[in-house]
Design a protein around this motif. Structure first.
Motif, PDB file in Angstrom:
ATOM      1  N   ALA A 181      58.848 -73.153 -37.215  1.00 15.37           N
ATOM      2  CA  ALA A 181      58.652 -74.569 -37.497  1.00 15.37           C
ATOM      3  C   ALA A 181      60.028 -75.214 -37.364  1.00 15.37           C
ATOM      4  O   ALA A 181      60.989 -74.791 -38.018  1.00 15.37           O
ATOM      5  N   ALA A 182      60.127 -76.199 -36.500  1.00 16.86           N
ATOM      6  CA  ALA A 182      61.442 -76.742 -36.137  1.00 16.86           C
ATOM      7  C   ALA A 182      62.247 -77.199 -37.342  1.00 16.86           C
ATOM      8  O   ALA A 182      63.457 -76.961 -37.417  1.00 16.86           O
ATOM      9  N   LEU A 183      61.583 -77.836 -38.306  1.00 15.19           N
ATOM     10  CA  LEU A 183      62.304 -78.330 -39.474  1.00 15.19           C
ATOM     11  C   LEU A 183      62.908 -77.183 -40.282  1.00 15.19           C
ATOM     12  O   LEU A 183      63.949 -77.356 -40.924  1.00 15.19           O
ATOM     13  N   SER A 184      62.283 -76.006 -40.235  1.00 15.54           N
ATOM     14  CA  SER A 184      62.837 -74.842 -40.939  1.00 15.54           C
ATOM     15  C   SER A 184      64.236 -74.529 -40.434  1.00 15.54           C
ATOM     16  O   SER A 184      65.140 -74.220 -41.220  1.00 15.54           O
ATOM     17  N   LEU A 185      64.416 -74.586 -39.113  1.00 11.63           N
ATOM     18  CA  LEU A 185      65.728 -74.283 -38.550  1.00 11.63           C
ATOM     19  C   LEU A 185      66.715 -75.419 -38.783  1.00 11.63           C
ATOM     20  O   LEU A 185      67.919 -75.179 -38.895  1.00 11.63           O
ATOM     21  N   GLU A 186      66.222 -76.642 -38.849  1.00  9.00           N
ATOM     22  CA  GLU A 186      67.121 -77.752 -39.194  1.00  9.00           C
ATOM     23  C   GLU A 186      67.667 -77.565 -40.605  1.00  9.00           C
ATOM     24  O   GLU A 186      68.845 -77.816 -40.867  1.00  9.00           O
ATOM     25  N   ASN A 187      66.787 -77.119 -41.518  1.00  9.63           N
ATOM     26  CA  ASN A 187      67.202 -76.929 -42.908  1.00  9.63           C
ATOM     27  C   ASN A 187      67.974 -75.636 -43.120  1.00  9.63           C
ATOM     28  O   ASN A 187      68.754 -75.523 -44.075  1.00  9.63           O
ATOM     29  N   HIS A 188      67.759 -74.662 -42.246  1.00 13.32           N
ATOM     30  CA  HIS A 188      68.424 -73.364 -42.386  1.00 13.32           C
ATOM     31  C   HIS A 188      68.960 -72.924 -41.017  1.00 13.32           C
ATOM     32  O   HIS A 188      68.423 -72.012 -40.386  1.00 13.32           O
ATOM     33  N   PRO A 189      70.012 -73.567 -40.542  1.00 14.49           N
ATOM     34  CA  PRO A 189      70.528 -73.313 -39.185  1.00 14.49           C
ATOM     35  C   PRO A 189      70.990 -71.883 -38.964  1.00 14.49           C
ATOM     36  O   PRO A 189      71.098 -71.449 -37.816  1.00 14.49           O
ATOM     37  N   GLU A 190      71.261 -71.129 -40.032  1.00 15.88           N
ATOM     38  CA  GLU A 190      71.675 -69.746 -39.844  1.00 15.88           C
ATOM     39  C   GLU A 190      70.579 -68.898 -39.198  1.00 15.88           C
ATOM     40  O   GLU A 190      70.872 -67.916 -38.512  1.00 15.88           O
ATOM     41  N   ILE A 191      69.317 -69.288 -39.379  1.00 18.57           N
ATOM     42  CA  ILE A 191      68.222 -68.551 -38.744  1.00 18.57           C
ATOM     43  C   ILE A 191      68.229 -68.827 -37.238  1.00 18.57           C
ATOM     44  O   ILE A 191      68.102 -67.910 -36.419  1.00 18.57           O
ATOM     45  N   GLY A 192      68.413 -70.075 -36.866  1.00 18.90           N
ATOM     46  CA  GLY A 192      68.511 -70.410 -35.443  1.00 18.90           C
ATOM     47  C   GLY A 192      69.688 -69.724 -34.794  1.00 18.90           C
ATOM     48  O   GLY A 192      69.596 -69.254 -33.653  1.00 18.90           O
ATOM     49  N   ALA A 193      70.796 -69.644 -35.514  1.00 25.62           N
ATOM     50  CA  ALA A 193      71.982 -68.973 -34.972  1.00 25.62           C
ATOM     51  C   ALA A 193      71.720 -67.490 -34.761  1.00 25.62           C
ATOM     52  O   ALA A 193      72.182 -66.904 -33.769  1.00 25.62           O
ATOM     53  N   ALA A 194      70.974 -66.862 -35.669  1.00 26.14           N
ATOM     54  CA  ALA A 194      70.659 -65.441 -35.523  1.00 26.14           C
ATOM     55  C   ALA A 194      69.756 -65.198 -34.322  1.00 26.14           C
ATOM     56  O   ALA A 194      69.948 -64.238 -33.576  1.00 26.14           O
TER      57      ALA A 194
END
Length: 288
Positions: A87-100
């Motif tokens: 869910a895109a907002l999840s990564l906006e709120n927790h960018p470390e997951i997107g970075a991983a």
């Protein structure tokens, strides 16, 4: 009766698709303007009132703080490629997951802009929902999503909109064990359907506490063994394994995922692939 089958790369007996769902930080809460709380709660507690459920929000946050590092560690240790339905907002709120996701070179798949139901959206609202998700996920991971998974339901417009917005495949299908083409939604420009599986999804340990990690592991291994056996018999298929940060990432459950990965690595001729790789392979062996 002829069994469904597909030829995988290098004669693989089966394809294995690991799907890591990221919904934490995007669930419903009045803090984000929703009418109420998120109804999916491991304790089965849901009050239909416009109040904030701080306990459940912290339960979701566990997936980010503690679950995600455990899952990432196992994926790296066993060299497992995954598709992350985010869910895109999840990564906006927790960018470390997107970075991983970006650091591992894994695939981001859109699970919507938010982890909310889209089936009540009109066409314009749903189009905006899809576009916002694409823009956001590309920003947080460096890669645009080419696949889509709705929250349970989609509309009559969804697949047409996905095609128009440049998506290569859709996951909202549970009809079989091999990818296939949807050639009817928008004639002349089909979209690949890469079916998902719900029966071995770790969500069942969340919604039904009677399903223990031992039960889940046994089921997942038997699913794997059956698909592998059918591949040895000349009817190669695929298996999907759905995971959630806040569920399988618990100390009392993560061991089951590791034992599953150990079981997989004891077998040769298994193509562990992202869902986009599977969709692109369909275009090679069965051009639309």
């Amino acid at each position: 009766m002829r069994e469904e089958r597909i030829d995988w790369p290098n004669g693989a007996k089966m394809a294995l698709s690991i799907v890591v769902n990221v919904e934490e930080g995007s669930e419903m809460t009045i803090a984000r303007g929703d009418r109420g709380m998120e109804p999916v709660d491991e304790l089965g507690i849901h009050i239909k009132s416009p109040i904030r459920n701080y306990g459940n929000e912290s339960n979701y946050l566990y997936g980010i703080k503690a679950g995600a590092p455990r899952i990432v560690r196992l994926l790296k240790a066993y060299d497992i490629m995954a598709s992350w339905t985010v869910a895109a907002l999840s990564l906006e709120n927790h960018p470390e997951i997107g970075a991983a996701i970006a650091e591992m070179g894994h695939e981001p798949v859109s699970h919507g802009y938010r982890w909310v139901h889209q089936f009540k959206m009109d066409e314009a609202t749903e189009r905006d929902f899809i576009r916002k998700a694409v823009t956001s996920i590309e920003t947080t991971t460096g890669t645009r999503p080419y696949g889509w998974l709705s929250r349970y339901f989609h509309t009559d417009n969804t697949r047409r909109l996905l095609i128009e917005e440049g998506f290569d495949y859709h996951m909202d299908n549970y009809s079989g064990d091999i990818p296939f083409w949807d050639k009817e939604t928008l004639r002349g420009k089909p979209i690949a359907i890469v079916p998902y599986q719900l029966d071995n999804n770790d969500m069942k340990m969340w919604t039904d506490p009677a399903m223990t990690p031992e039960h889940w592991l046994a089921y997942a291994k038997r699913n794997f063994d059956q698909v592998y056996r059918e591949g040895e018999e000349g009817n190669a298929k695929m298996m999907s394994l759905g995971l959630h940060l806040r569920i399988i990432g618990r100390p009392g459950r993560i061991w089951a995922l590791e034992e599953f990965f150990q079981h997989v690595r004891k077998h040769s001729d298994v193509w562990i692939a992202t869902r986009h790789q599977i969709a692109k392979h369909l275009a090679v062996v069965d051009p639309a």
